[in-house]
Design a protein around this motif. Structure first.
Motif, PDB file in Angstrom:
ATOM      1  N   GLY A  45       0.833  -1.210   0.000  1.00  0.00           N
ATOM      2  CA  GLY A  45       0.000   0.000   0.000  1.00  0.00           C
ATOM      3  C   GLY A  45       0.862   1.253   0.000  1.00  0.00           C
ATOM      4  O   GLY A  45       2.039   1.230   0.390  1.00  0.00           O
ATOM      5  N   GLY A  46       0.240   2.333  -0.429  1.00  0.00           N
ATOM      6  CA  GLY A  46       0.936   3.622  -0.442  1.00  0.00           C
ATOM      7  C   GLY A  46       1.375   4.018   0.963  1.00  0.00           C
ATOM      8  O   GLY A  46       2.419   4.649   1.155  1.00  0.00           O
ATOM      9  N   LYS A  47       0.595   3.633   1.948  1.00  0.00           N
ATOM     10  CA  LYS A  47       0.928   3.956   3.337  1.00  0.00           C
ATOM     11  C   LYS A  47       2.287   3.368   3.707  1.00  0.00           C
ATOM     12  O   LYS A  47       3.112   4.010   4.353  1.00  0.00           O
ATOM     13  CB  LYS A  47      -0.177   3.367   4.223  1.00  0.00           C
ATOM     14  CG  LYS A  47      -0.246   3.934   5.615  1.00  0.00           C
ATOM     15  CD  LYS A  47      -1.386   3.276   6.389  1.00  0.00           C
ATOM     16  CE  LYS A  47      -2.533   4.219   6.615  1.00  0.00           C
ATOM     17  NZ  LYS A  47      -3.640   3.651   7.409  1.00  0.00           N
TER      18      LYS A  47
ATOM     19  N   ILE B 163      -1.533  -2.626  -2.532  1.00  0.00           N
ATOM     20  CA  ILE B 163      -0.426  -2.399  -3.464  1.00  0.00           C
ATOM     21  C   ILE B 163      -0.126  -0.903  -3.577  1.00  0.00           C
ATOM     22  O   ILE B 163      -0.982  -0.109  -3.972  1.00  0.00           O
ATOM     23  CB  ILE B 163      -0.744  -2.945  -4.886  1.00  0.00           C
ATOM     24  CG1 ILE B 163      -0.906  -4.464  -4.876  1.00  0.00           C
ATOM     25  CG2 ILE B 163       0.346  -2.520  -5.871  1.00  0.00           C
ATOM     26  CD1 ILE B 163       0.379  -5.271  -4.920  1.00  0.00           C
TER      27      ILE B 163
ATOM     28  N   ASP C 159       2.678  12.538  -2.901  1.00  0.00           N
ATOM     29  CA  ASP C 159       1.716  11.443  -2.789  1.00  0.00           C
ATOM     30  C   ASP C 159       0.645  11.673  -3.847  1.00  0.00           C
ATOM     31  O   ASP C 159      -0.196  12.566  -3.717  1.00  0.00           O
ATOM     32  CB  ASP C 159       1.138  11.468  -1.361  1.00  0.00           C
ATOM     33  CG  ASP C 159       0.097  10.397  -1.125  1.00  0.00           C
ATOM     34  OD1 ASP C 159      -0.380   9.788  -2.092  1.00  0.00           O
ATOM     35  OD2 ASP C 159      -0.248  10.188   0.058  1.00  0.00           O
TER      36      ASP C 159
ATOM     37  N   TRP D 127      -3.243  14.517   5.372  1.00  0.00           N
ATOM     38  CA  TRP D 127      -3.756  13.161   5.641  1.00  0.00           C
ATOM     39  C   TRP D 127      -3.158  12.671   6.959  1.00  0.00           C
ATOM     40  O   TRP D 127      -1.951  12.799   7.193  1.00  0.00           O
ATOM     41  CB  TRP D 127      -3.395  12.218   4.487  1.00  0.00           C
ATOM     42  CG  TRP D 127      -3.869  10.817   4.738  1.00  0.00           C
ATOM     43  CD1 TRP D 127      -5.111  10.442   5.171  1.00  0.00           C
ATOM     44  CD2 TRP D 127      -3.118   9.617   4.598  1.00  0.00           C
ATOM     45  NE1 TRP D 127      -5.170   9.079   5.299  1.00  0.00           N
ATOM     46  CE2 TRP D 127      -3.967   8.559   4.950  1.00  0.00           C
ATOM     47  CE3 TRP D 127      -1.808   9.336   4.209  1.00  0.00           C
ATOM     48  CZ2 TRP D 127      -3.553   7.232   4.931  1.00  0.00           C
ATOM     49  CZ3 TRP D 127      -1.397   8.025   4.179  1.00  0.00           C
ATOM     50  CH2 TRP D 127      -2.260   6.982   4.534  1.00  0.00           C
TER      51      TRP D 127
ATOM     52  N   TYR E   9     -13.295  13.659  -1.094  1.00  0.00           N
ATOM     53  CA  TYR E   9     -13.523  14.248   0.222  1.00  0.00           C
ATOM     54  C   TYR E   9     -13.947  15.695   0.069  1.00  0.00           C
ATOM     55  O   TYR E   9     -13.559  16.368  -0.887  1.00  0.00           O
ATOM     56  CB  TYR E   9     -12.233  14.244   1.046  1.00  0.00           C
ATOM     57  CG  TYR E   9     -11.563  12.904   1.090  1.00  0.00           C
ATOM     58  CD1 TYR E   9     -12.022  11.918   1.957  1.00  0.00           C
ATOM     59  CD2 TYR E   9     -10.474  12.616   0.261  1.00  0.00           C
ATOM     60  CE1 TYR E   9     -11.399  10.671   1.998  1.00  0.00           C
ATOM     61  CE2 TYR E   9      -9.853  11.382   0.303  1.00  0.00           C
ATOM     62  CZ  TYR E   9     -10.324  10.411   1.171  1.00  0.00           C
ATOM     63  OH  TYR E   9      -9.720   9.191   1.207  1.00  0.00           O
TER      64      TYR E   9
ATOM     65  N   ILE F 163      -1.649   9.485  -5.057  1.00  0.00           N
ATOM     66  CA  ILE F 163      -2.548   8.323  -5.062  1.00  0.00           C
ATOM     67  C   ILE F 163      -3.939   8.634  -5.640  1.00  0.00           C
ATOM     68  O   ILE F 163      -4.630   7.753  -6.113  1.00  0.00           O
ATOM     69  CB  ILE F 163      -2.624   7.711  -3.649  1.00  0.00           C
ATOM     70  CG1 ILE F 163      -3.121   6.279  -3.683  1.00  0.00           C
ATOM     71  CG2 ILE F 163      -3.453   8.552  -2.709  1.00  0.00           C
ATOM     72  CD1 ILE F 163      -2.596   5.410  -2.581  1.00  0.00           C
ATOM     73  N   TYR F 164      -4.337   9.930  -5.623  1.00  0.00           N
ATOM     74  CA  TYR F 164      -5.657  10.300  -6.175  1.00  0.00           C
ATOM     75  C   TYR F 164      -5.559  10.862  -7.586  1.00  0.00           C
ATOM     76  O   TYR F 164      -6.482  11.542  -8.054  1.00  0.00           O
ATOM     77  CB  TYR F 164      -6.348  11.312  -5.254  1.00  0.00           C
ATOM     78  CG  TYR F 164      -6.706  10.718  -3.910  1.00  0.00           C
ATOM     79  CD1 TYR F 164      -7.828   9.903  -3.766  1.00  0.00           C
ATOM     80  CD2 TYR F 164      -5.904  10.922  -2.789  1.00  0.00           C
ATOM     81  CE1 TYR F 164      -8.149   9.322  -2.551  1.00  0.00           C
ATOM     82  CE2 TYR F 164      -6.217  10.346  -1.565  1.00  0.00           C
ATOM     83  CZ  TYR F 164      -7.337   9.552  -1.456  1.00  0.00           C
ATOM     84  OH  TYR F 164      -7.653   8.969  -0.250  1.00  0.00           O
TER      85      TYR F 164
ATOM     86  N   LEU G 255       5.156   5.224   1.951  1.00  0.00           N
ATOM     87  CA  LEU G 255       5.485   6.494   2.610  1.00  0.00           C
ATOM     88  C   LEU G 255       6.392   6.270   3.826  1.00  0.00           C
ATOM     89  O   LEU G 255       7.427   6.926   3.975  1.00  0.00           O
ATOM     90  CB  LEU G 255       4.191   7.194   3.072  1.00  0.00           C
ATOM     91  CG  LEU G 255       3.280   7.751   1.966  1.00  0.00           C
ATOM     92  CD1 LEU G 255       1.849   7.913   2.479  1.00  0.00           C
ATOM     93  CD2 LEU G 255       3.802   9.084   1.469  1.00  0.00           C
TER      94      LEU G 255
ATOM     95  N   SER H 260      -4.916   1.455  -4.753  1.00  0.00           N
ATOM     96  CA  SER H 260      -6.104   1.422  -3.880  1.00  0.00           C
ATOM     97  C   SER H 260      -7.264   2.243  -4.410  1.00  0.00           C
ATOM     98  O   SER H 260      -8.403   1.765  -4.455  1.00  0.00           O
ATOM     99  CB  SER H 260      -5.757   1.952  -2.492  1.00  0.00           C
ATOM    100  OG  SER H 260      -4.997   1.021  -1.783  1.00  0.00           O
TER     101      SER H 260
ATOM    102  N   ASN I 295       0.838  16.562  -1.413  1.00  0.00           N
ATOM    103  CA  ASN I 295      -0.253  15.657  -1.796  1.00  0.00           C
ATOM    104  C   ASN I 295      -1.316  16.404  -2.596  1.00  0.00           C
ATOM    105  O   ASN I 295      -1.997  17.273  -2.067  1.00  0.00           O
ATOM    106  CB  ASN I 295      -0.845  15.059  -0.493  1.00  0.00           C
ATOM    107  CG  ASN I 295      -2.128  14.279  -0.705  1.00  0.00           C
ATOM    108  OD1 ASN I 295      -3.076  14.425   0.060  1.00  0.00           O
ATOM    109  ND2 ASN I 295      -2.168  13.454  -1.706  1.00  0.00           N
TER     110      ASN I 295
END
Ligand code: PMP
Ligand code: GLU
Length: 397
Positions: free
Chosen positions: A99-101, A246, A204, A125, A323, A206-207, A104, A236, A171
């Protein structure tokens, strides 16, 4: 007697996951909770990706994988970087993680020494802050206001950079605000990085595929700082694959090698089945990414329209992710006759109890005057949730 390390005592529990857990528990007790707390697509993983996962099991991909990820996956990521982001990362500059988490924290553990300063742009975040602490760094918060569309200005960065500043965490599209920096705004931040030797920026992205206006810009595409950028991404959100875990980085080779060494002692790499599913996800486009993005756009419009009808909320219309972060300062200090609301976390709790709607208080996002609403759920539930929230908030005086 319990003996916990100072390290773990320093960490707070993830507020997003904690709220999600709380709403699950209340649902299990039979309460009709609408959860707008967890940031995860409500869609299922597309079928072609699931099929690739099943095939990986039948094909006996059941042995330890290479620590940094299968070659075919890193090649697919390298191609994705080139074609979608205009970035040149060779497969050996890429490390796949859980995962991206995980990506990081890996980078932070490899780059931060005790006392190093890491700049975090608030609202942020939740996990950035605690991950910096875990790595022994000192979080330095730079606040972006709603009036400035929740975006930090380059001059705000300049004044906090010291000789100890090692990393900026960036981000866009943003969790929790949904804001998207323009190319010009990003370039101005890149110029700040370039002016300070030894300063790196972890971006980041991810979006990146959930964007409603304009195009996603990758920080590493500014050539003059390419060597100082660590690009973090994952499957994700774009592919509705949160549970497959992943994530990956593209980074200067020395950082990728360090992360490989760390993973070699930590996880021995990532689940083989999930990796093979990820290869399929990246190689094909069955239209589901766009379908999901369009659904999020429709819901954004719906939620923003309904939020504007709630007296006391101030919002900025998000341009990406899923969000929205209303300013709720109007309600602080108010009471329903029983309980006074002093903080955004208390307002979130009030909404959970009175409206049975789960949102996350802004305190752990570095946004104490806001709450975060995730609108990654069905239109009907969103309408019902906003109706309930409006009713509960009208009781506060
Ligand atoms: N970065 C941001 C901004 C996120 O919202 C998330 C979602 N939890 C992540 C990283 C990590 O996601 P994952 O670990 O599922 O890849
Ligand atoms: N990114 C999501 C969120 O912010 C998932 C939860 C998490 O990983 O913290 O809600």
């Amino acid at each position: 007697m319990e003996y916990l390390s100072d390290r773990i005592k320093l960490l707070s529990a993830s507020a997003t996951l904690a709220m999600a857990q709380k709403s699950r528990e209340l649902k299990a007790k039979g309460m009709d909770i609408i959860s707008l707390s967890l940031g995860e697509p409500d869609f299922n993983t597309p079928d072609y990706i699931k099929e690739a996962g099943k095939k990986a099991i039948d094909d006996n991909f059941s042995k330890y994988p290479p620590v940094s990820g299968y070659n075919d996956l890193r090649e697919a990521i390298s191609k994705k970087f080139r074609e979608e982001n205009g970035l040149n990362y060779t497969p050996d500059q890429i490390v796949v993680s859980v995962g991206g988490k995980h990506s990081l924290i890996n980078v932070m553990l490899c780059m931060i020494n005790p006392g190093d300063e890491v700049i975090i742009l608030a609202p942020y975040w939740v996990s950035y802050y605690d991950q910096v602490l875990l790595a022994g760094g000192k979080p330095v918060i730079v606040e972006a206001t709603l009036e400035n569309d929740f975006k930090v200005l380059p001059e705000q960065l300049e004044v906090v950079i010291t000789k100890k500043t090692r990393l900026i965490i960036f981000n866009s599209p943003s969790n929790p605000t949904g804001m998207v920096y323009t190319r010009e705004e990003m370039e101005a931040i890149a110029r700040v990085v370039s002016r300070h030797e030894g300063l790196y920026i972890m971006t980041d992205e991810i979006y990146e595929h959930i964007i409603f206006k304009g195009e996603h810009v990758s920080m590493a595409s500014f050539d003059f700082i390419y060597d100082r950028v660590i690009t973090v991404n994952g499957l994700s959100k774009s592919y509705a694959m949160t549970g497959w875990r992943i994530g990956y980085i593209g980074a200067p080779l020395w950082i990728a090698k360090a992360v490989d060494k760390l993973q070699g002692q930590f996880t021995s790499g990532v689940c083989t089945i999930a990796q093979k599913a990820a290869v399929a996800a990246l190689r094909q486009d069955d239209g589901s990414r766009k379908m999901m993005r369009d659904a999020f756009l429709r819901r954004r419009d719906l939620v923003c329209k309904l939020l504007k009808e709630i007296k006391g909320f101030k919002i900025r219309v998000p341009q990406g992710a899923f969000y929205v972060m209303p300013d709720i300062s109007h309600f602080l200090g108010k009471s329903d006759g029983e309980k006074k609301i002093n903080t955004s976390d208390e307002l979130a709790l009030y909404l959970l109890e009175k409206a049975q709607v789960a949102v996350v208080g802004g305190d752990s996002f570095g946004a104490p005057k806001c709450i975060r609403i995730s609108y990654a759920t069905s239109d009907d539930l969103l309408v019902e949730a906003m109706k309930r929230m409006k009713k509960a908030l009208e009781l506060l005086r």
